[in-house]
Design a protein around this motif. Structure first.
Motif, PDB file in Angstrom:
ATOM      1  N   PRO A 182      14.794  42.911  52.995  1.00 25.84           N
ATOM      2  CA  PRO A 182      14.903  43.976  51.991  1.00 25.84           C
ATOM      3  C   PRO A 182      16.342  44.314  51.626  1.00 25.84           C
ATOM      4  CG  PRO A 182      13.276  44.553  53.654  1.00 25.84           C
ATOM      5  CD  PRO A 182      13.980  43.343  54.155  1.00 25.84           C
ATOM      6  N   ALA A 183      17.269  44.096  52.551  1.00 30.23           N
ATOM      7  CA  ALA A 183      18.677  44.370  52.248  1.00 30.23           C
ATOM      8  C   ALA A 183      19.292  43.296  51.353  1.00 30.23           C
ATOM      9  CB  ALA A 183      19.477  44.493  53.545  1.00 30.23           C
ATOM     10  N   GLY A 184      18.613  42.164  51.172  1.00 32.82           N
ATOM     11  CA  GLY A 184      19.103  41.121  50.275  1.00 32.82           C
ATOM     12  C   GLY A 184      19.912  40.039  50.947  1.00 32.82           C
ATOM     13  N   LEU A 185      19.748  39.852  52.266  1.00 32.45           N
ATOM     14  CA  LEU A 185      20.563  38.872  52.965  1.00 32.45           C
ATOM     15  C   LEU A 185      20.239  37.444  52.553  1.00 32.45           C
ATOM     16  CD1 LEU A 185      22.682  38.345  55.210  1.00 32.45           C
ATOM     17  CD2 LEU A 185      20.786  38.226  56.833  1.00 32.45           C
ATOM     18  N   TYR A 186      19.008  37.174  52.164  1.00 36.06           N
ATOM     19  CA  TYR A 186      18.580  35.800  51.897  1.00 36.06           C
ATOM     20  C   TYR A 186      18.557  35.464  50.410  1.00 36.06           C
ATOM     21  CZ  TYR A 186      17.000  36.739  56.629  1.00 36.06           C
ATOM     22  OH  TYR A 186      16.952  37.118  57.952  1.00 36.06           O
ATOM     23  N   ARG A 187      18.842  36.430  49.554  1.00 40.26           N
ATOM     24  CA  ARG A 187      18.851  36.172  48.112  1.00 40.26           C
ATOM     25  C   ARG A 187      20.173  35.541  47.685  1.00 40.26           C
ATOM     26  NH1 ARG A 187      16.482  41.514  47.554  1.00 40.26           N
ATOM     27  NH2 ARG A 187      18.564  42.272  47.052  1.00 40.26           N
ATOM     28  N   ALA A 188      20.087  34.626  46.750  1.00 38.33           N
ATOM     29  CA  ALA A 188      21.299  34.062  46.163  1.00 38.33           C
ATOM     30  C   ALA A 188      21.857  35.055  45.151  1.00 38.33           C
ATOM     31  CB  ALA A 188      20.990  32.741  45.470  1.00 38.33           C
ATOM     32  N   PRO A 189      23.133  35.396  45.212  1.00 35.90           N
ATOM     33  CA  PRO A 189      23.691  36.341  44.240  1.00 35.90           C
ATOM     34  C   PRO A 189      23.674  35.751  42.841  1.00 35.90           C
ATOM     35  CG  PRO A 189      25.443  35.334  45.535  1.00 35.90           C
ATOM     36  CD  PRO A 189      24.151  34.892  46.158  1.00 35.90           C
ATOM     37  N   PRO A 190      23.461  36.554  41.802  1.00 39.35           N
ATOM     38  CA  PRO A 190      23.517  36.041  40.431  1.00 39.35           C
ATOM     39  C   PRO A 190      24.887  35.440  40.135  1.00 39.35           C
ATOM     40  CG  PRO A 190      22.586  38.251  40.497  1.00 39.35           C
ATOM     41  CD  PRO A 190      23.130  37.992  41.855  1.00 39.35           C
ATOM     42  N   PRO A 191      24.977  34.549  39.135  1.00 42.19           N
ATOM     43  CA  PRO A 191      26.251  33.879  38.864  1.00 42.19           C
ATOM     44  C   PRO A 191      27.418  34.834  38.637  1.00 42.19           C
ATOM     45  CG  PRO A 191      24.480  32.780  37.685  1.00 42.19           C
ATOM     46  CD  PRO A 191      23.881  34.004  38.313  1.00 42.19           C
ATOM     47  N   GLY A 192      27.204  35.908  37.858  1.00 41.67           N
ATOM     48  CA  GLY A 192      28.298  36.850  37.635  1.00 41.67           C
ATOM     49  C   GLY A 192      28.746  37.525  38.916  1.00 41.67           C
ATOM     50  N   GLN A 193      27.789  37.939  39.723  1.00 44.61           N
ATOM     51  CA  GLN A 193      28.115  38.559  41.002  1.00 44.61           C
ATOM     52  C   GLN A 193      28.758  37.552  41.946  1.00 44.61           C
ATOM     53  OE1 GLN A 193      24.918  40.926  42.663  1.00 44.61           O
ATOM     54  NE2 GLN A 193      25.625  40.541  44.744  1.00 44.61           N
ATOM     55  N   LEU A 194      28.334  36.307  41.868  1.00 41.40           N
ATOM     56  CA  LEU A 194      28.917  35.264  42.721  1.00 41.40           C
ATOM     57  C   LEU A 194      30.405  35.107  42.461  1.00 41.40           C
ATOM     58  CD1 LEU A 194      27.473  31.865  43.678  1.00 41.40           C
ATOM     59  CD2 LEU A 194      29.593  31.853  42.389  1.00 41.40           C
ATOM     60  N   TRP A 195      30.794  35.062  41.181  1.00 39.37           N
ATOM     61  CA  TRP A 195      32.214  34.881  40.871  1.00 39.37           C
ATOM     62  C   TRP A 195      33.014  36.137  41.193  1.00 39.37           C
ATOM     63  CZ3 TRP A 195      34.630  30.519  40.371  1.00 39.37           C
ATOM     64  CH2 TRP A 195      33.926  29.389  39.971  1.00 39.37           C
ATOM     65  N   ALA A 196      32.409  37.302  41.051  1.00 37.76           N
ATOM     66  CA  ALA A 196      33.110  38.536  41.438  1.00 37.76           C
ATOM     67  C   ALA A 196      33.375  38.552  42.944  1.00 37.76           C
ATOM     68  CB  ALA A 196      32.283  39.751  41.022  1.00 37.76           C
ATOM     69  N   MET A 197      32.397  38.150  43.734  1.00 42.46           N
ATOM     70  CA  MET A 197      32.585  38.076  45.180  1.00 42.46           C
ATOM     71  C   MET A 197      33.604  37.000  45.544  1.00 42.46           C
ATOM     72  SD  MET A 197      28.555  38.428  46.243  1.00 42.46           S
ATOM     73  CE  MET A 197      28.831  38.465  48.008  1.00 42.46           C
ATOM     74  N   THR A 198      33.618  35.920  44.765  1.00 44.13           N
ATOM     75  CA  THR A 198      34.592  34.858  45.013  1.00 44.13           C
ATOM     76  C   THR A 198      36.009  35.351  44.821  1.00 44.13           C
ATOM     77  OG1 THR A 198      32.998  33.170  44.336  1.00 44.13           O
ATOM     78  CG2 THR A 198      35.331  32.578  44.272  1.00 44.13           C
ATOM     79  N   LEU A 199      36.260  36.093  43.754  1.00 43.50           N
ATOM     80  CA  LEU A 199      37.610  36.616  43.509  1.00 43.50           C
ATOM     81  C   LEU A 199      38.035  37.560  44.625  1.00 43.50           C
ATOM     82  CD1 LEU A 199      37.442  37.286  39.653  1.00 43.50           C
ATOM     83  CD2 LEU A 199      38.487  35.354  40.854  1.00 43.50           C
ATOM     84  N   PHE A 200      37.092  38.333  45.138  1.00 39.20           N
ATOM     85  CA  PHE A 200      37.411  39.224  46.248  1.00 39.20           C
ATOM     86  C   PHE A 200      37.755  38.401  47.491  1.00 39.20           C
ATOM     87  CE2 PHE A 200      36.802  42.501  49.424  1.00 39.20           C
ATOM     88  CZ  PHE A 200      37.272  43.631  48.770  1.00 39.20           C
ATOM     89  N   GLY A 201      36.984  37.332  47.734  1.00 36.08           N
ATOM     90  CA  GLY A 201      37.282  36.473  48.864  1.00 36.08           C
ATOM     91  C   GLY A 201      38.602  35.743  48.717  1.00 36.08           C
ATOM     92  N   LEU A 202      38.930  35.311  47.498  1.00 36.79           N
ATOM     93  CA  LEU A 202      40.205  34.643  47.265  1.00 36.79           C
ATOM     94  C   LEU A 202      41.368  35.595  47.518  1.00 36.79           C
ATOM     95  CD1 LEU A 202      41.768  32.165  46.298  1.00 36.79           C
ATOM     96  CD2 LEU A 202      41.474  32.989  43.952  1.00 36.79           C
TER      97      LEU A 202
END
Length: 561
Positions: free
Chosen positions: A147-167
């Protein structure tokens, strides 16, 4: 004569069967070559331990069904086999050297590692058949983490936002000072920098948002170049190679689960993949060596100069060969070294030398040494806690004074090495030096807990297939090489508690914040089927009116008179 159709031949064989067969064949061939290289007592027993352990491990993974009901912990067993036993056999055979060469106690080392692998497999079989633990694990995964969303793949826009934070976390991670709580918090997101490399995996497992990648390949290629330049500018090999490692290990993971079938072009694809891997290992080893050479003078170079200097050194074969010869001469002149495999890339998949050094030192411990080791272990356990909490428990503790590894501590008495060099130790040597002959009981309890935490990264869906969390995908490299090994018992406890909670907690926190932030820019639902949209601009209103006027013009109807 009756001809057979493709359907008459039965279903296509899973590609995993070919991989299992290739592993067993490689172990047998390398074992035969090793006996030709050195038929001595030490090498004979060492090769026998590795070959028999490989055959037993592959049989367990292939026939027990563990890759179906406990895929993550089972894949980590394969990683343990490769990084401790099989990797050493393959690498030393390719070098043309005996597997016992460059080890202080090869028979003891390979016997302990083989016994640890066998014990791990036996415990894993028991764990999988304890229905109470399995039910508890599935309940935590389905009722808390899903229910917390651990197993869901993030949407593409959210994926790139998380990537920039990780970078951003990767770029500042190397400059975080000791005790900087805010910097340590941000550096916990570094593994998100490789999130875009999961897009092909999301497509393969049928995620709707990733079925048409399109421009994502362009973005991913550009981002890979950015990561490579950042790695060269910061002289950090992990930034350059982690993305490729993640993709390769995830492809192997999905293959071992039987997700791919043998097709018409399987052998051609496999041959091309092996050629690419072989070329990548050779080129990657030279690049890694060039970066080590440049690292010796990074204090006087700007980031741009580091990139240029690394490129020039990479092209200078004589400089790379000279550096390797110098390191080999240094290795022969000292009592302690960690060089076992000469290829820098293959060395990352071979942890055998670290266990050999630590086990050799642990066998010389006396009762007085064990008392000091026990106190050092307790003090290091306290360092897992945040500094304010650690000071509240024991004000005398100082993380600066405890800035050493247990590889340093174990070898300090035997070889006289100084503390603070962060030499890699061994969890098996630490358990033996601390608990003597009952250390295996402690390891059994820790490994059982590790099975449970690893399999929490996967959730069984309605089709009975386990879906793996993106967090596990991003950290697959660390779990592959260190799930059942590590520097010490303290590091193992750290991975079971703080790192496990931190990785999942930070990922879910960032997903939650980005999901609600992006919801501010999405249509606001007013019912189950209708959603309001932003008011159209004056240009859109004008163009719609003009188009409606054109459509309203009717052609005249010509009739006969």
């Amino acid at each position: 004569m009756m001809r057979l159709n493709a359907t008459d031949l039965g279903p296509a064989k899973p590609m995993s069967s070919l991989v299992y067969g290739a592993i067993q064949l490689a172990a047998l061939l390398c074992g035969a070559v090793q006996l030709h290289l050195d038929a001595g007592y030490d090498n004979l027993l060492s090769v026998g331990c590795v070959v028999l352990s490989t055959l037993a491990c592959v049989s367990y993974l292939r026939r027990s069904g563990c890759m179906d009901d406990a895929p993550v912990s089972s894949f980590a067993i394969l990683g343990f086999l490769i990084t401790t036993l099989l990797g050493a056999l393959l690498a030393k055979t390719l070098e043309g050297a005996p597997i016992s060469a460059d080890l202080k106690t090869p028979v003891m080392t390979f016997t302990v590692l083989s016994g640890a692998l066998m014990g791990t497999m036996a415990l894993h079989w028991v764990y999988r058949h304890l229905q109470s633990i399995v039910n508890w694990r599935n309940a935590v995964a389905s009722r808390v983490l899903a229910p917390a969303g651990l197993y869901r793949a993030p949407p593409p826009g959210q994926l790139w936002a998380m990537t920039l934070f990780g970078l951003y976390a990767v770029l500042i991670n190397r400059g975080v000072a000791f005790g900087d709580v805010g910097g340590k918090f941000i550096s916990g997101f570094t593994y998100l920098a490789w999130l875009p490399f999961l897009a092909p995996i999301f497509k393969a497992r049928g995620e709707p948002a990733y079925q048409n990648l399109g421009m994502h390949w362009v973005y991913l290629s550009a981002y890979a170049v950015v990561l490579a330049l950042a790695g060269l500018a910061l002289n950090a090999r992990v930034i350059i190679f982690s993305g490729a490692m993640v993709v390769m290990l995830l492809a192997l993971f999905e293959t071992m689960r039987g997700r791919f079938r043998v097709g018409r072009w399987t052998w051609l694809k496999a041959t091309l993949a092996l050629c690419l891997v072989a070329g990548g290992v050779s080129v990657g080893a030279d690049l890694a060596t060039a970066m080590v050479i440049v690292r010796q003078k990074t204090e006087t170079l700007s980031p741009k100069q580091k990139v240029k200097e690394t490129y020039d050194t990479f092209l200078d074969r004589n400089a790379i060969a000279l550096y390797r010869d110098e390191k080999e001469a240094e290795r022969l002149a000292v009592t302690y070294d960690e060089i076992y495999v000469r290829n820098a890339i293959l060395a990352r998949f071979t942890e055998t030398k670290f266990h050999d050094n630590a086990l050799n030192c642990a066998t010389n411990y006396r009762d007085a040494d064990r008392a000091d080791l026990a106190q050092a272990t307790i003090d290091k356990i306290y360092t897992i806690l945040p500094t304010p909490l650690m000071k509240a428990i024991d004000p005398k503790l100082d993380k600066d004074k405890l800035a050493y590894s247990f590889g340093d501590y174990l070898c300090n008495i035997k070889d006289g090495v100084t503390l603070g060099g962060y030499r890699t130790g061994s969890i098996f040597a630490h358990a033996y030096a601390l608990f003597d002959d009952v250390g295996w009981l402690v390891l059994l309890a820790l490994f059982l807990l590790k099975f449970f935490t690893l399999d929490l990264y996967s959730l069984r869906n309605k089709d009975g297939i386990y879906v793996v969390s993106p967090v596990l995908m991003l950290t697959v490299w660390f779990n592959f090489i260190g799930a059942y090994s590590g520097d010490s018992l303290v590091q193992y406890l750290d991975s079971l508690t703080r790192m496990f909670v931190q990785q999942i907690g930070l990922y879910l926190l960032l997903c939650y914040l980005l999901r609600h932030f992006m919801a501010l820019w999405a249509p606001t639902p007013v019912s189950d089927h209708v959603a309001t949209r932003r008011s159209p601009s004056w240009l859109q209103i004008t163009s719609r009116r003009a188009l409606a006027s054109i459509r309203a013009i009717r052609r005249p109807h010509w009739r006969r008179s």
